[in-house]
Structure formats: structure tokens, C-alpha cells
Scaffold this active site. Sequence first.
Site, PDB file in Angstrom:
ATOM      1  N   ARG A   1       4.773   8.650   5.805  1.00 43.80           N
ATOM      2  CA  ARG A   1       3.642   7.790   5.393  1.00 43.80           C
ATOM      3  C   ARG A   1       2.734   8.480   4.384  1.00 43.80           C
ATOM      4  O   ARG A   1       1.524   8.267   4.377  1.00 43.80           O
ATOM      5  CB  ARG A   1       2.869   7.332   6.623  1.00 43.80           C
ATOM      6  CG  ARG A   1       3.779   6.548   7.591  1.00 43.80           C
ATOM      7  CD  ARG A   1       3.129   6.330   8.911  1.00 43.80           C
ATOM      8  NE  ARG A   1       3.970   5.553   9.803  1.00 43.80           N
ATOM      9  CZ  ARG A   1       4.010   4.236   9.870  1.00 43.80           C
ATOM     10  NH1 ARG A   1       3.280   3.509   9.065  1.00 43.80           N
ATOM     11  NH2 ARG A   1       4.783   3.624  10.747  1.00 43.80           N
ATOM     12  N   GLY A   2       3.325   9.307   3.572  1.00 41.11           N
ATOM     13  CA  GLY A   2       2.589   9.980   2.508  1.00 41.11           C
ATOM     14  C   GLY A   2       2.256  11.428   2.839  1.00 41.11           C
ATOM     15  O   GLY A   2       1.974  12.225   1.947  1.00 41.11           O
TER      16      GLY A   2
ATOM     17  N   TYR B   1       2.687  -8.366   7.373  1.00 40.94           N
ATOM     18  CA  TYR B   1       2.052  -7.427   6.442  1.00 40.94           C
ATOM     19  C   TYR B   1       1.070  -8.226   5.587  1.00 40.94           C
ATOM     20  O   TYR B   1       1.451  -8.963   4.677  1.00 40.94           O
ATOM     21  CB  TYR B   1       3.080  -6.752   5.530  1.00 40.94           C
ATOM     22  CG  TYR B   1       4.051  -5.798   6.208  1.00 40.94           C
ATOM     23  CD1 TYR B   1       3.755  -5.185   7.422  1.00 40.94           C
ATOM     24  CD2 TYR B   1       5.261  -5.475   5.607  1.00 40.94           C
ATOM     25  CE1 TYR B   1       4.642  -4.306   8.022  1.00 40.94           C
ATOM     26  CE2 TYR B   1       6.155  -4.592   6.195  1.00 40.94           C
ATOM     27  CZ  TYR B   1       5.843  -4.012   7.401  1.00 40.94           C
ATOM     28  OH  TYR B   1       6.738  -3.133   7.982  1.00 40.94           O
TER      29      TYR B   1
ATOM     30  N   LEU C   1       8.688   9.686   3.933  1.00 39.07           N
ATOM     31  CA  LEU C   1       7.648  10.622   3.487  1.00 39.07           C
ATOM     32  C   LEU C   1       6.567  10.764   4.537  1.00 39.07           C
ATOM     33  O   LEU C   1       5.444  11.183   4.241  1.00 39.07           O
ATOM     34  CB  LEU C   1       7.048  10.146   2.159  1.00 39.07           C
ATOM     35  CG  LEU C   1       8.048  10.024   1.006  1.00 39.07           C
ATOM     36  CD1 LEU C   1       7.353   9.544  -0.261  1.00 39.07           C
ATOM     37  CD2 LEU C   1       8.746  11.358   0.752  1.00 39.07           C
TER      38      LEU C   1
ATOM     39  N   SER D   1       4.595  13.818   1.064  1.00 36.58           N
ATOM     40  CA  SER D   1       4.826  13.423  -0.329  1.00 36.58           C
ATOM     41  C   SER D   1       4.447  14.510  -1.320  1.00 36.58           C
ATOM     42  O   SER D   1       4.823  14.450  -2.490  1.00 36.58           O
ATOM     43  CB  SER D   1       4.013  12.169  -0.653  1.00 36.58           C
ATOM     44  OG  SER D   1       2.620  12.485  -0.649  1.00 36.58           O
TER      45      SER D   1
HETATM   46  N1  LIG Z   1      10.222  -1.107  11.195  1.00 39.39           N
HETATM   47  C1  LIG Z   1       9.060  -0.500  11.281  1.00 39.39           C
HETATM   48  O1  LIG Z   1       8.541  -0.285  12.380  1.00 39.39           O
HETATM   49  C2  LIG Z   1       8.377  -0.031  10.040  1.00 39.39           C
HETATM   50  C3  LIG Z   1       7.198   0.722  10.143  1.00 39.39           C
HETATM   51  C4  LIG Z   1       6.587   1.155   8.979  1.00 39.39           C
HETATM   52  C5  LIG Z   1       7.136   0.853   7.743  1.00 39.39           C
HETATM   53  N2  LIG Z   1       8.264   0.101   7.666  1.00 39.39           N
HETATM   54  C6  LIG Z   1       8.854  -0.263   6.351  1.00 39.39           C
HETATM   55  O2  LIG Z   1       9.253   0.914   5.685  1.00 39.39           O
HETATM   56  C7  LIG Z   1       8.650   0.976   4.401  1.00 39.39           C
HETATM   57  C8  LIG Z   1       8.387   2.412   4.052  1.00 39.39           C
HETATM   58  O3  LIG Z   1       7.515   2.995   5.026  1.00 39.39           O
HETATM   59  P1  LIG Z   1       6.276   3.831   4.621  1.00 39.39           P
HETATM   60  O4  LIG Z   1       5.534   3.080   3.564  1.00 39.39           O
HETATM   61  O5  LIG Z   1       5.563   4.277   5.803  1.00 39.39           O
HETATM   62  O6  LIG Z   1       7.006   5.090   3.998  1.00 39.39           O
HETATM   63  P2  LIG Z   1       6.716   6.358   3.253  1.00 39.39           P
HETATM   64  O7  LIG Z   1       7.534   6.285   2.007  1.00 39.39           O
HETATM   65  O8  LIG Z   1       6.905   7.465   4.203  1.00 39.39           O
HETATM   66  O9  LIG Z   1       5.159   6.387   2.872  1.00 39.39           O
HETATM   67  C9  LIG Z   1       4.632   5.654   1.820  1.00 39.39           C
HETATM   68  C10 LIG Z   1       3.355   6.345   1.411  1.00 39.39           C
HETATM   69  O10 LIG Z   1       3.700   7.561   0.756  1.00 39.39           O
HETATM   70  C11 LIG Z   1       2.895   7.762  -0.384  1.00 39.39           C
HETATM   71  N3  LIG Z   1       3.674   8.323  -1.494  1.00 39.39           N
HETATM   72  C12 LIG Z   1       3.313   9.397  -2.214  1.00 39.39           C
HETATM   73  N4  LIG Z   1       4.236   9.657  -3.131  1.00 39.39           N
HETATM   74  C13 LIG Z   1       5.179   8.730  -3.015  1.00 39.39           C
HETATM   75  C14 LIG Z   1       6.377   8.483  -3.723  1.00 39.39           C
HETATM   76  N5  LIG Z   1       6.785   9.242  -4.734  1.00 39.39           N
HETATM   77  N6  LIG Z   1       7.118   7.420  -3.367  1.00 39.39           N
HETATM   78  C15 LIG Z   1       6.732   6.641  -2.338  1.00 39.39           C
HETATM   79  N7  LIG Z   1       5.599   6.817  -1.628  1.00 39.39           N
HETATM   80  C16 LIG Z   1       4.829   7.864  -1.975  1.00 39.39           C
HETATM   81  C17 LIG Z   1       2.356   6.423  -0.777  1.00 39.39           C
HETATM   82  O11 LIG Z   1       1.051   6.797  -1.003  1.00 39.39           O
HETATM   83  P3  LIG Z   1      -0.014   6.258  -1.995  1.00 39.39           P
HETATM   84  O12 LIG Z   1       0.407   4.914  -2.476  1.00 39.39           O
HETATM   85  O13 LIG Z   1      -1.207   6.217  -1.112  1.00 39.39           O
HETATM   86  O14 LIG Z   1      -0.026   7.284  -3.056  1.00 39.39           O
HETATM   87  C18 LIG Z   1       2.515   5.540   0.459  1.00 39.39           C
HETATM   88  O15 LIG Z   1       1.259   5.377   1.044  1.00 39.39           O
HETATM   89  C19 LIG Z   1       7.403   0.118   4.529  1.00 39.39           C
HETATM   90  O16 LIG Z   1       6.972  -0.359   3.277  1.00 39.39           O
HETATM   91  C20 LIG Z   1       7.883  -0.978   5.423  1.00 39.39           C
HETATM   92  O17 LIG Z   1       8.580  -1.955   4.669  1.00 39.39           O
HETATM   93  C21 LIG Z   1       8.890  -0.319   8.798  1.00 39.39           C
END
Ligand SMILES: NC(=O)c1ccc[n+]([C@@H]2O[C@H](COP(=O)([O-])OP(=O)(O)OC[C@H]3O[C@@H](n4cnc5c(N)ncnc54)[C@H](OP(=O)(O)O)[C@@H]3O)[C@@H](O)[C@H]2O)c1
Length: 336
Positions: free
Chosen positions: A208-209, A56, A206, A212
Site C-alpha cells: 500500500r505504498g 470503492y 507495494l 514503494s
Molecule cells: N481484494 C482485496 O481485499 C483488495 C484489497 C486492497 C486492494 N485491492 C485491489 O488491489 C489493487 C492494488 O492494491 P493497493 O493499491 O493496495 O496496492 P499497492 O500497489 O501496494 O499500493 C498502491 C499505493 O502505492 C503507492 N505507490 C508508490 N509508487 C508506486 C508505483 N510506482 N506504482 C504503484 N503504486 C505506487 C501509491 O501511492 P501514491 O499514489 O500515494 O503515491 C498507492 O497509494 C487495488 O487498487 C485494488 O483494486 C484488493
Amino acid sequence: MKTRTLGSTGPTVSALGLGCMGMSDLYGPADDAEGVATISAALDAGVTLLDTGDFYGAGHNELLIREALTGRSRDEVAISVKFGALRGPEGSWLGVDGRPAAVKSSLAYTLRRLGTDHVDVYRLARLDPAVPVEETVGAIAELVRAGYVRHVGLSEVGADTIRRAHAVHPVADLQIEYSLLSRGIEDEILPITRELGIGITAYGVLSRGLLSGHWTPERETAVTDFRSHSPRFQGENLQQNLRLVEALRAVAEGRGATVAQAAIAWVLSRGEDIVPLVGARRRDRLDEALGALDLQLSADDLAAIEAAVPASAVAGTRYDAGQMAFLDSERRSDGA
Ligand SMILES: NC(=O)c1ccc[n+]([C@@H]2O[C@H](COP(=O)([O-])OP(=O)(O)OC[C@H]3O[C@@H](n4cnc5c(N)ncnc54)[C@H](OP(=O)(O)O)[C@@H]3O)[C@@H](O)[C@H]2O)c1
């Protein structure tokens, strides 16, 4: 802070973990200082699970975590690290390396960047088709015996691979996408992790947003933003998916919650073996996400949420066609 234990052999961690990816990569421009402040705020609030990947931002994400942990006790947090994804200097994706030598070399660099002598959970990001999982997990198991790693994890693998890996060394958790919009694990994967005593760290809770409540069709995404080419965020698919979000909003607001809180609380409700990772990269988003822990959903509430967002109504796959074909987790054990 409520806690959950990752599988029968893994660490006990906060019921919500913080995924740090978006602070460095994949979701467009991010602010370093706000990222560090968000990690610090999460730790202050009692979050004890941080998830990252060495790829990352090519080490950038680990350096942010190191900064946020400065002056704190290492023992207050479990750090989960993914490795194996190969990146070019301009951010391109060059494949996966799960060879035992790569496992050990990657960890050496990770420990230096994090400024720690151990990682709590270590996992290959994507199965390397050229390396039997037994060899990759065997190398992580060696690192466990040497004290550099506490637990073995898996990421985005399917039923057969889970069984093979677990036979080499007990697996603490499988990290995999799981949300109202991505329920694929319920069919085959979740029954197997439950049978074997393996926890789930759920990402993309979420979507990926998308799920959200803050996503709008007007939002512009950089070409390096995952969402600029994710099928669910394109054209008519996006319109359909945002209709589902509005249906969820009506249910959530009726319970005094936001869309994001309802979506996170729904994943929390799916079992004590599941720890949602939230991808907040700003303190206001983190506060909102943590609010999901206080949301008590009755059976009627859960039914209303699932009726608002039926799994079959989502438009578009969770990754593009090339990635879907590459994901071990998308292959069923019967070959279907
Ligand atoms: N193992 C794998 O293959 C894999 C793949 C992907 C991710 N991951 C891990 O999982 C973690 C979470 O995944 P993700 O980031 O895709 O998940 P997510 O929580 O579904 O999406 C995060 C996105 O949601 C938005 N968002 C809006 N409101 C939110 C709120 N209240 N709380 C949190 N996010 C909010 C954020 O947007 P804004 O900041 O743009 O507002 C951010 O871009 C990653 O950080 C990573 O460590 C693992």
C-alpha cells in the site's frame, strides 16, 4: 506486453494488472482526471486487466473506468469487480452481504455504472460469515450461465473456502495480498490454488505504498486513509519497515531499478500463476510500475532481495486486529 493466464479456466491478461481503488477511495484525496488518464495510459501500454470494487467510492471507481473505456473496444480489457462490502453515505463500513439476491442486485448496478453487458471476473470482497460460500458462488455461477459474468473469482479466503467454492464452480483466481512484506499465502493457500488450477491476482504488492520507496514518515494521512490506522504505518513499526525499504533500495539501485520495481518484479518472479495488481493512480507511478516487467532478476538478485527484506522482519500486521480476526484467509484449515 507479457501475458499470464488466470488459472486453468480464467482469461489471459497482461502480466501486470491495474488496481483502481486508490483513484476513488482509501488512500486520501485523488484527482479524477489523473485517474482516468492513468487508466487510459495503462490500456495504451497494453495492460488488459483492471480491478475495481463497486464499493470503492460507492460506485465512483466504476464510473472512472467507464469514462476511461469510452471509445475503446470492450473486448480489449478484462474487468474484475468485487462486491458485497456495505458502505454508508459518509464512507463507513457496515458489513458484508453475500446473499444470492445481493450478488445479482449488485451486478445489475455494476453493469449500468460500467456501461457494459458483462463483467470478466466477479467476486465477493470478503466472505460473509452468515452465508455459506456455496450459495454466493452458486449465484455467481448462475450469472455466468446467463452471460453477465465470464469467470468466478475469490477474495481473501482461506484453504477450506477455496475448496468449497471451487467444488461449486471452477474459480479463475483468488485475489489476495502478497508481497515481500506479506508472504502468508505461501504456507497453505498457494499450494491449494496450484493444486486446483486457480490463479492469484496479488494486491498490496507495494504494501500500500510502504514498500514503494516513496513513503516518508513525514507524509500526512487523512483519517479516511487506510494507512492512518494500518499497523505497519505506525510509530516504531513504520521506522522498522522503512529500514527494510532502505535495505531493498540498496539492492534495487545496484540493479538499476527502483524500490517499487524490485518489489513488483519479486512478486512476478514467484510464479506464472501470479498476476500482480499495481495500485498506481498517477501516470508517473504507472510508468515506474510497468518498468518492473523489464527487470530480469537472477537467482542471486532474488536472494539479495529476500535477504534485504526477510519476511520475519516486518513490523505490524497487514490489517488491524479486528480485520485480521475477520479475514477468512487468516484461518488455517487445521484450525490453528
Ligand atoms: N481484494 C482485496 O481485499 C483488495 C484489497 C486492497 C486492494 N485491492 C485491489 O488491489 C489493487 C492494488 O492494491 P493497493 O493499491 O493496495 O496496492 P499497492 O500497489 O501496494 O499500493 C498502491 C499505493 O502505492 C503507492 N505507490 C508508490 N509508487 C508506486 C508505483 N510506482 N506504482 C504503484 N503504486 C505506487 C501509491 O501511492 P501514491 O499514489 O500515494 O503515491 C498507492 O497509494 C487495488 O487498487 C485494488 O483494486 C484488493
